[in-house]
Scaffold this active site. Structure first.
Site, PDB file in Angstrom:
ATOM      1  N   CYS A   1       0.269  -4.790  -5.689  1.00 49.04           N
ATOM      2  CA  CYS A   1       0.167  -5.224  -7.078  1.00 49.04           C
ATOM      3  C   CYS A   1      -0.854  -6.352  -7.178  1.00 49.04           C
ATOM      4  CB  CYS A   1       1.509  -5.743  -7.550  1.00 49.04           C
ATOM      5  SG  CYS A   1       2.801  -4.515  -7.418  1.00 49.04           S
TER       6      CYS A   1
ATOM      7  N   GLY B   1      -3.262  -1.822  -9.094  1.00 48.35           N
ATOM      8  CA  GLY B   1      -2.089  -1.161  -9.665  1.00 48.35           C
ATOM      9  C   GLY B   1      -2.377  -0.638 -11.039  1.00 48.35           C
TER      10      GLY B   1
ATOM     11  N   ASN C   1       3.708 -10.044  -5.909  1.00 43.80           N
ATOM     12  CA  ASN C   1       3.016  -9.034  -5.126  1.00 43.80           C
ATOM     13  C   ASN C   1       3.576  -9.089  -3.717  1.00 43.80           C
ATOM     14  OD1 ASN C   1      -0.299  -8.957  -3.632  1.00 43.80           O
ATOM     15  ND2 ASN C   1       1.144  -7.309  -3.836  1.00 43.80           N
ATOM     16  N   GLY C   2       4.039  -7.949  -3.207  1.00 38.54           N
ATOM     17  CA  GLY C   2       4.550  -7.941  -1.832  1.00 38.54           C
ATOM     18  C   GLY C   2       5.888  -7.250  -1.744  1.00 38.54           C
TER      19      GLY C   2
ATOM     20  N   TYR D   1      -9.171  -1.754   2.800  1.00 38.64           N
ATOM     21  CA  TYR D   1      -9.068  -0.840   1.663  1.00 38.64           C
ATOM     22  C   TYR D   1      -8.826  -1.486   0.294  1.00 38.64           C
ATOM     23  CZ  TYR D   1      -7.203   2.709  -1.438  1.00 38.64           C
ATOM     24  OH  TYR D   1      -6.982   3.495  -2.522  1.00 38.64           O
TER      25      TYR D   1
HETATM   26  P1  AMP Z   1      -4.845  10.103   3.834  1.00 39.39           P
HETATM   27  O1  AMP Z   1      -5.324  11.288   3.081  1.00 39.39           O
HETATM   28  O2  AMP Z   1      -3.356   9.947   3.674  1.00 39.39           O
HETATM   29  O3  AMP Z   1      -5.275  10.073   5.255  1.00 39.39           O
HETATM   30  O4  AMP Z   1      -5.400   8.833   3.107  1.00 39.39           O
HETATM   31  C1  AMP Z   1      -6.487   8.126   3.586  1.00 39.39           C
HETATM   32  C2  AMP Z   1      -7.290   7.630   2.433  1.00 39.39           C
HETATM   33  O5  AMP Z   1      -6.495   6.878   1.533  1.00 39.39           O
HETATM   34  C3  AMP Z   1      -8.421   6.764   2.890  1.00 39.39           C
HETATM   35  O6  AMP Z   1      -9.590   7.375   2.427  1.00 39.39           O
HETATM   36  C4  AMP Z   1      -8.224   5.431   2.200  1.00 39.39           C
HETATM   37  O7  AMP Z   1      -9.364   5.069   1.509  1.00 39.39           O
HETATM   38  C5  AMP Z   1      -7.096   5.640   1.241  1.00 39.39           C
HETATM   39  N1  AMP Z   1      -6.022   4.636   1.405  1.00 39.39           N
HETATM   40  C6  AMP Z   1      -5.763   3.837   2.438  1.00 39.39           C
HETATM   41  N2  AMP Z   1      -4.658   3.095   2.219  1.00 39.39           N
HETATM   42  C7  AMP Z   1      -4.214   3.425   0.988  1.00 39.39           C
HETATM   43  C8  AMP Z   1      -3.112   3.025   0.182  1.00 39.39           C
HETATM   44  N3  AMP Z   1      -2.240   2.132   0.595  1.00 39.39           N
HETATM   45  N4  AMP Z   1      -2.975   3.595  -1.042  1.00 39.39           N
HETATM   46  C9  AMP Z   1      -3.825   4.545  -1.470  1.00 39.39           C
HETATM   47  N5  AMP Z   1      -4.870   4.987  -0.735  1.00 39.39           N
HETATM   48  C10 AMP Z   1      -5.072   4.446   0.479  1.00 39.39           C
END
Ligand code: AMP
Ligand code: SF4
Length: 471
Positions: free
Chosen positions: A18, A44, A118-119, A257
């Site tokens: 968040c 968010g 947040n957390g 990220y």
């Molecule tokens: P996946 O398809 O599950 O391997 O998702 C990896 C992708 O999700 C990467 O391209 C990241 O940019 C993105 N990503 C990484 N962490 C998060 C997160 N907590 N929430 C949403 N997307 C994420």
């Protein structure tokens, strides 16, 4: 930023964190706050809210949706006062019910106040049972409400009550609390979640990310320290410690990220740290002597910085091979399985006139479940790429996060059940490389939580432990 759903929205989402924002002693606090949380929208998109205080009272408006959907001119001008707190929410613990939308507002005989968080509090279940046994009634299902109940049960001045309450909490948290005339900015004792302070004329600004300071015209002052409670009132800013048992464990996923490239987290600019990760990936390939490619591309948006670092260090030209459709909103109709099978791609497109016949190095920031990489490799190959070499600007993601990033169970984390070679085969890449944890620290600083990469959590996990599968 539903980037993990690169092609299909609403599919098995990984939750993001968040965003919290606050402003003290600044005219038109609600309008400025609107722009502040707009700059934090990437943290968010599910719900948002603003509470405004004018030294006499505190009022709040909140709802489900994007900042631009929940607020309009009329609502903003109706929120009068010089102090405000605000929140953008992506539900972690707690469902998306309206009671969980923040700021959480407390109407008590001792004074009204609002809280944004947040957390994730990891001893939430234990504390909730304890508080319910003592008669507390919870309105929503979010862990953020715990702090409110704990504060209400303590005696003393507001800051004393807050300090006593914080000493009961374990986990990752950044809180901003606003009463009718005073603001409190708080970070957990391990500093897992970010929170920074800026100066704005005679007033102050508090934000999860410094990118919001640039937008509202505040100047960065400093980060809230781990274990610190900052009180801002008419007399200015005063610092308290709720504990001296502190450490510095900033969430490494902020660098990898979450955070915007223009934000500075613990004195490190996000774009620069990502660029450095790209350089390190190029260095590895150079040392291994095995990369022959025509271009480097990044997955928009979070991997573009790393791709530019890789290109710079390797001498292989940077290209824009993937394009993101920015206007796919949350309300976009979800494609049916049939449409998916026919290859309907809503979020990302490969530019085939650039890709066709080329050997491509494709940089992404992380692999969690593996679905994104698999789809993107396919997208690039469909667009005519001869070879796709995937480089990941982080280490294999092997353990769930219990600190506000809901990455679910081990079973969903592909690197916890596949070797790198098995994963390469699964995503159909010509080669696949990750960074090591040491290399991540080289790029992002050394005072980090890297638990989702090494399984070593900086706090006890309490009943969240039961979610951990014995490996
Ligand atoms: P996946 O398809 O599950 O391997 O998702 C990896 C992708 O999700 C990467 O391209 C990241 O940019 C993105 N990503 C990484 N962490 C998060 C997160 N907590 N929430 C949403 N997307 C994420
Ligand atoms: Fe961040 Fe991972 Fe630590 Fe969670 S476990 S706080 S995502 S580094």
């Amino acid at each position: 930023m539903y980037k993990d759903e690169s092609e299909y929205l609403f599919e098995n989402k990984i939750n993001e964190e968040c965003g919290c924002f606050g402003i003290y002693n600044v005219q038109d606090a609600s309008s400025i706050t609107y722009f502040g949380i707009h700059a934090l929208q990437h943290r968010g998109q599910e719900a948002c809210g603003i509470a405004v205080a004018d030294d006499e009272k505190i009022v709040c408006h909140k709802g489900k949706g994007l900042v631009s959907e929940v607020f309009n001119n009329e609502i903003i001008t109706g929120l009068k006062g010089n102090h405000a707190i605000a929140h953008v929410r992506y539900s972690t613990h707690g469902s998306d019910q309206i009671e969980n939308v923040q700021p959480l507002m407390v109407r008590a005989h001792t004074g009204h106040f609002g809280v944004v968080h947040n957390g994730q509090i990891v001893n939430v279940n234990e504390l909730k049972i304890e508080l319910e046994n003592m008669g507390s009634i919870f309105q929503g299902t979010t862990d953020s409400e715990i702090l409110v109940h704990l504060i209400q049960r303590e005696e003393g001045t507001m800051v004393q009550k807050i300090i006593k309450a914080l000493n009961r909490l374990e986990g990752a948290f950044a809180f901003i609390i606003l009463t009718k005339d005073t603001m409190y900015a708080i970070r957990d004792k391990n500093g897992i979640r970010p929170l920074s302070i800026g100066v704005m004329g005679d007033g102050y600004c508090v934000s999860s990310e410094t990118c919001a300071f640039d937008v509202v015209g505040a100047e960065f002052l400093r980060d809230v320290e781990p274990g610190e409670v900052i009180r801002i009132d008419k007399k200015g800013l005063q610092s308290f410690k709720y504990t001296n048992n502190t450490s510095k464990k900033m969430c490494v996923m902020e660098y990898i990220y979450f955070a915007r490239p223009d934000s500075v987290v613990e004195n490190i600019n996000i774009h620069n740290s990502r660029k450095e990760s790209g350089r390190i990936l190029a260095r590895k390939d150079f040392e291994d002597g095995n990369i022959h490619a025509d271009m480097v591309i990044g997955v928009p948006d979070s991997s573009l910085s790393s791709a530019s670092g890789y290109a710079e260090a390797s001498g292989i030209p940077y290209e824009m091979g993937l394009i993101k459709n920015r206007y796919v909103g949350r309300t976009f109709i979800q494609p049916t399985q049939k449409l998916r099978e026919r290859g309907v791609r809503m979020k990302l497109s490969a530019i085939s006139s650039i890709i066709r016949g080329k050997r491509v190095v494709m940089i992404d920031d992380s692999i969690i479940r593996g679905t994104t990489s698999k789809r993107i490799v396919q997208l690039l190959k469909d667009a005519g790429a001869l070879e796709v070499h995937v480089r990941i600007a982080s280490a294999p993601f092997i353990s769930p996060c219990f600190y506000g990033v809901d990455t679910s169970s081990y079973d969903e984390l592909i690197s916890s059940r596949m070797s790198i070679e098995e994963l390469r085969e699964y995503i159909n890449a010509d080669s696949l490389k990750f960074m090591t944890i040491e290399e991540m620290k080289e790029a992002n600083g050394h005072e980090l939580c890297v638990a989702c990469f090494d399984g070593k959590y900086p706090t006890e996990l309490y009943s969240f432990n039961t979610n951990i599968k014995n490996k």
